[in-house]
Scaffold this motif. Structure first.
Motif, PDB file in Angstrom:
ATOM      1  N   GLY A  88      -0.465   3.039  -2.963  1.00 43.89           N
ATOM      2  CA  GLY A  88      -1.270   2.201  -3.831  1.00 43.89           C
ATOM      3  C   GLY A  88      -0.422   1.782  -5.012  1.00 43.89           C
ATOM      4  N   SER A  89      -0.834   2.177  -6.182  1.00 42.51           N
ATOM      5  CA  SER A  89      -0.034   1.898  -7.381  1.00 42.51           C
ATOM      6  C   SER A  89       0.524   3.173  -7.994  1.00 42.51           C
ATOM      7  CB  SER A  89      -0.904   1.172  -8.419  1.00 42.51           C
ATOM      8  OG  SER A  89      -2.026   1.975  -8.773  1.00 42.51           O
ATOM      9  N   GLN A  90       0.426   4.283  -7.258  1.00 47.14           N
ATOM     10  CA  GLN A  90       0.811   5.581  -7.813  1.00 47.14           C
ATOM     11  C   GLN A  90       2.168   6.032  -7.294  1.00 47.14           C
ATOM     12  OE1 GLN A  90      -1.759   9.034  -6.862  1.00 47.14           O
ATOM     13  NE2 GLN A  90      -1.709   9.448  -9.058  1.00 47.14           N
ATOM     14  N   ASP A  91       3.030   6.438  -8.215  1.00 41.18           N
ATOM     15  CA  ASP A  91       4.343   6.974  -7.857  1.00 41.18           C
ATOM     16  C   ASP A  91       4.167   8.432  -7.445  1.00 41.18           C
ATOM     17  OD1 ASP A  91       6.928   7.861  -7.610  1.00 41.18           O
ATOM     18  OD2 ASP A  91       7.606   7.081  -9.534  1.00 41.18           O
ATOM     19  N   VAL A  92       4.167   8.684  -6.147  1.00 39.36           N
ATOM     20  CA  VAL A  92       3.923  10.020  -5.607  1.00 39.36           C
ATOM     21  C   VAL A  92       5.025  10.986  -6.003  1.00 39.36           C
ATOM     22  CG1 VAL A  92       3.712  11.322  -3.457  1.00 39.36           C
ATOM     23  CG2 VAL A  92       2.546   9.124  -3.696  1.00 39.36           C
ATOM     24  N   THR A  93       6.244  10.500  -6.093  1.00 43.41           N
ATOM     25  CA  THR A  93       7.376  11.375  -6.410  1.00 43.41           C
ATOM     26  C   THR A  93       7.283  11.933  -7.823  1.00 43.41           C
ATOM     27  OG1 THR A  93       8.630   9.352  -6.891  1.00 43.41           O
ATOM     28  CG2 THR A  93       8.990  10.382  -4.765  1.00 43.41           C
ATOM     29  N   ALA A  94       6.563  11.256  -8.701  1.00 44.82           N
ATOM     30  CA  ALA A  94       6.462  11.694 -10.099  1.00 44.82           C
ATOM     31  C   ALA A  94       5.213  12.528 -10.374  1.00 44.82           C
ATOM     32  CB  ALA A  94       6.477  10.474 -11.019  1.00 44.82           C
ATOM     33  N   LEU A  95       4.409  12.764  -9.340  1.00 42.53           N
ATOM     34  CA  LEU A  95       3.153  13.482  -9.534  1.00 42.53           C
ATOM     35  C   LEU A  95       3.368  14.939  -9.945  1.00 42.53           C
ATOM     36  CD1 LEU A  95       0.650  12.575  -6.663  1.00 42.53           C
ATOM     37  CD2 LEU A  95       0.439  12.069  -9.106  1.00 42.53           C
ATOM     38  N   ARG A  96       2.611  15.387 -10.931  1.00 39.85           N
ATOM     39  CA  ARG A  96       2.575  16.816 -11.229  1.00 39.85           C
ATOM     40  C   ARG A  96       1.826  17.532 -10.111  1.00 39.85           C
ATOM     41  NH1 ARG A  96       0.601  14.752 -16.058  1.00 39.85           N
ATOM     42  NH2 ARG A  96      -1.410  15.771 -15.693  1.00 39.85           N
ATOM     43  N   SER A  97       2.171  18.788  -9.893  1.00 39.29           N
ATOM     44  CA  SER A  97       1.562  19.569  -8.815  1.00 39.29           C
ATOM     45  C   SER A  97       0.040  19.591  -8.918  1.00 39.29           C
ATOM     46  CB  SER A  97       2.106  20.997  -8.826  1.00 39.29           C
ATOM     47  OG  SER A  97       3.483  21.007  -8.568  1.00 39.29           O
ATOM     48  N   MET A 124       0.817  -1.213   0.000  1.00 35.95           N
ATOM     49  CA  MET A 124       0.000   0.000   0.000  1.00 35.95           C
ATOM     50  C   MET A 124       0.857   1.273   0.000  1.00 35.95           C
ATOM     51  SD  MET A 124      -2.774   1.647  -0.072  1.00 35.95           S
ATOM     52  CE  MET A 124      -3.903   0.280  -0.089  1.00 35.95           C
ATOM     53  N   VAL A 125       1.830   1.353   0.942  1.00 34.74           N
ATOM     54  CA  VAL A 125       2.753   2.491   0.983  1.00 34.74           C
ATOM     55  C   VAL A 125       4.177   1.955   0.927  1.00 34.74           C
ATOM     56  CG1 VAL A 125       3.581   4.489   2.298  1.00 34.74           C
ATOM     57  CG2 VAL A 125       1.147   3.879   2.357  1.00 34.74           C
ATOM     58  N   TYR A 126       4.923   2.417  -0.069  1.00 34.91           N
ATOM     59  CA  TYR A 126       6.289   1.931  -0.259  1.00 34.91           C
ATOM     60  C   TYR A 126       7.249   3.107  -0.392  1.00 34.91           C
ATOM     61  CZ  TYR A 126       3.570  -2.185  -1.508  1.00 34.91           C
ATOM     62  OH  TYR A 126       2.669  -3.214  -1.499  1.00 34.91           O
ATOM     63  N   LEU A 127       8.205   3.191   0.527  1.00 33.34           N
ATOM     64  CA  LEU A 127       9.307   4.140   0.420  1.00 33.34           C
ATOM     65  C   LEU A 127      10.537   3.337   0.047  1.00 33.34           C
ATOM     66  CD1 LEU A 127       7.223   5.578   2.417  1.00 33.34           C
ATOM     67  CD2 LEU A 127       9.211   6.852   3.254  1.00 33.34           C
ATOM     68  N   ASN A 128      11.136   3.684  -1.069  1.00 35.75           N
ATOM     69  CA  ASN A 128      12.296   2.954  -1.561  1.00 35.75           C
ATOM     70  C   ASN A 128      13.497   3.884  -1.693  1.00 35.75           C
ATOM     71  OD1 ASN A 128      10.818   0.483  -1.926  1.00 35.75           O
ATOM     72  ND2 ASN A 128       9.889   1.373  -3.763  1.00 35.75           N
ATOM     73  N   GLY A 129      14.457   3.748  -0.776  1.00 33.97           N
ATOM     74  CA  GLY A 129      15.687   4.535  -0.833  1.00 33.97           C
ATOM     75  C   GLY A 129      15.450   6.032  -0.769  1.00 33.97           C
ATOM     76  N   VAL A 130      14.528   6.466   0.095  1.00 36.04           N
ATOM     77  CA  VAL A 130      14.143   7.880   0.133  1.00 36.04           C
ATOM     78  C   VAL A 130      15.129   8.714   0.949  1.00 36.04           C
ATOM     79  CG1 VAL A 130      12.397   9.521   0.939  1.00 36.04           C
ATOM     80  CG2 VAL A 130      11.705   7.416  -0.237  1.00 36.04           C
ATOM     81  N   THR A 131      15.627   9.768   0.310  1.00 32.15           N
ATOM     82  CA  THR A 131      16.491  10.750   0.963  1.00 32.15           C
ATOM     83  C   THR A 131      15.877  12.132   0.785  1.00 32.15           C
ATOM     84  OG1 THR A 131      18.532   9.474   0.687  1.00 32.15           O
ATOM     85  CG2 THR A 131      18.772  11.868   0.922  1.00 32.15           C
ATOM     86  N   VAL A 132      15.889  12.920   1.869  1.00 40.10           N
ATOM     87  CA  VAL A 132      15.405  14.301   1.807  1.00 40.10           C
ATOM     88  C   VAL A 132      16.485  15.213   2.367  1.00 40.10           C
ATOM     89  CG1 VAL A 132      13.725  15.989   2.648  1.00 40.10           C
ATOM     90  CG2 VAL A 132      12.966  13.687   2.018  1.00 40.10           C
ATOM     91  N   ILE A 133      16.959  16.117   1.527  1.00 45.63           N
ATOM     92  CA  ILE A 133      17.912  17.136   1.953  1.00 45.63           C
ATOM     93  C   ILE A 133      17.274  18.490   1.682  1.00 45.63           C
ATOM     94  CG2 ILE A 133      20.219  18.103   1.650  1.00 45.63           C
ATOM     95  CD1 ILE A 133      21.105  15.355   0.596  1.00 45.63           C
ATOM     96  N   TYR A 134      17.075  19.273   2.729  1.00 44.17           N
ATOM     97  CA  TYR A 134      16.441  20.582   2.583  1.00 44.17           C
ATOM     98  C   TYR A 134      17.425  21.593   1.983  1.00 44.17           C
ATOM     99  CZ  TYR A 134      12.473  18.865   5.269  1.00 44.17           C
ATOM    100  OH  TYR A 134      11.376  18.160   5.688  1.00 44.17           O
ATOM    101  N   PRO A 135      16.901  22.699   1.420  1.00 46.11           N
ATOM    102  CA  PRO A 135      17.767  23.698   0.772  1.00 46.11           C
ATOM    103  C   PRO A 135      18.885  24.229   1.657  1.00 46.11           C
ATOM    104  CG  PRO A 135      15.490  24.097   0.181  1.00 46.11           C
ATOM    105  CD  PRO A 135      15.469  23.021   1.225  1.00 46.11           C
ATOM    106  N   ASN A 136      18.667  24.232   2.986  1.00 48.62           N
ATOM    107  CA  ASN A 136      19.717  24.725   3.886  1.00 48.62           C
ATOM    108  C   ASN A 136      20.790  23.683   4.169  1.00 48.62           C
ATOM    109  OD1 ASN A 136      18.473  22.936   5.616  1.00 48.62           O
ATOM    110  ND2 ASN A 136      17.860  24.459   7.139  1.00 48.62           N
ATOM    111  N   GLY A 137      20.670  22.520   3.528  1.00 51.01           N
ATOM    112  CA  GLY A 137      21.675  21.464   3.692  1.00 51.01           C
ATOM    113  C   GLY A 137      21.326  20.417   4.727  1.00 51.01           C
TER     114      GLY A 137
END
Length: 228
Positions: free
Chosen positions: A62-71, A1-14
């Motif tokens: 679900g089956s939707q790639d959230v990272t690829a979603l248009r705004s 249902m929810v899959y995070l695969n190799g997720v990294t988040v770096i904010y603009p301030n580093g």
């Protein structure tokens, strides 16, 4: 249902909020995300409902790639992902019924749909008798129940709860978490970020621990809250 695969988040301030996090949560699971303040718990939830876009990695709901979603498509994602916040975020000049209904207003729901769905959501959290009250007329625990009803009113597949017991006393906290577990038992995936050790130890459900943005433990057997 929810899959995070190799997720990294770096904010603009580093600041690196998440580092190479992989976490898979199935339909109807209840998972507690634990860790000290600043460990990345809220950011993990935010990438799921696309409040934050990962620097790298993939998020699938679900089956939707959230990272690829248009705004323009993000509002459609949020019809399927409900969010409960620690600070309630209720509209003070609207009744309990109107606060729950507002979640449908922003999605363009019809009046008929509102009158069908809002009472069901309020009944689910035990607040049908408080529908005409304003937020200041109900307790903190009841305000959080309103938030849960608001998050559930559109029938989401996933419910995210960000420190939902942070402003509540222990007894009320347990009541809120019991509501969330019942929601999971009905088939909705529930992911709760929390630092409440007593709640996690009592739940004995799946626990995932973050340390400085890295997933360091994933106890599917329902362990307690061990500090990473």
């Amino acid at each position: 249902m929810v899959y995070l695969n190799g997720v990294t988040v770096i904010y603009p301030n580093g600041t690196r909020a998440l580092h190479d996090v992989t976490l898979h949560v199935e339909r109807g699971e209840f998972v507690s995300i634990v860790g000290a303040s600043g460990s990345g718990k809220s950011t993990l939830l935010q990438v799921i409902y696309r409040e934050v876009k990962p620097t790298s990695g993939q998020v699938i709901v679900g089956s939707q790639d959230v990272t690829a979603l248009r705004s323009s498509l993000i509002p459609y994602l949020r019809r399927r992902v409900g969010v409960v916040f620690q600070d309630f975020r209720l509209l003070p000049d609207r009744t309990v019924w109107e606060n729950v209904g507002f979640a449908l207003d922003v999605l363009g729901a019809s009046k008929r749909e509102k009158y069908r769905k809002v009472p069901v959501a309020l009944e689910l959290v035990g607040l049908a008798h408080k529908s005409d009250c304003y937020p200041h007329e109900v307790s903190a625990g009841e305000q959080q129940r309103v938030c849960i009803a608001r998050a559930l009113v559109n029938g989401p597949q996933v419910l995210l709860a960000d420190e939902p017991t942070g402003n509540l006393d222990p007894d009320t906290s347990w009541e809120i978490v019991q509501i969330l577990t019942e929601i999971a038992d009905r088939g909705t995936t529930v992911i709760m970020a929390t630092h409440d050790k007593a709640i996690v130890d009592r739940l004995r459900r799946r626990v995932a621990s973050l340390l400085h943005g890295t997933l360091v433990r994933d106890d599917r057997a329902g362990g307690g809250y061990d500090e990473p």
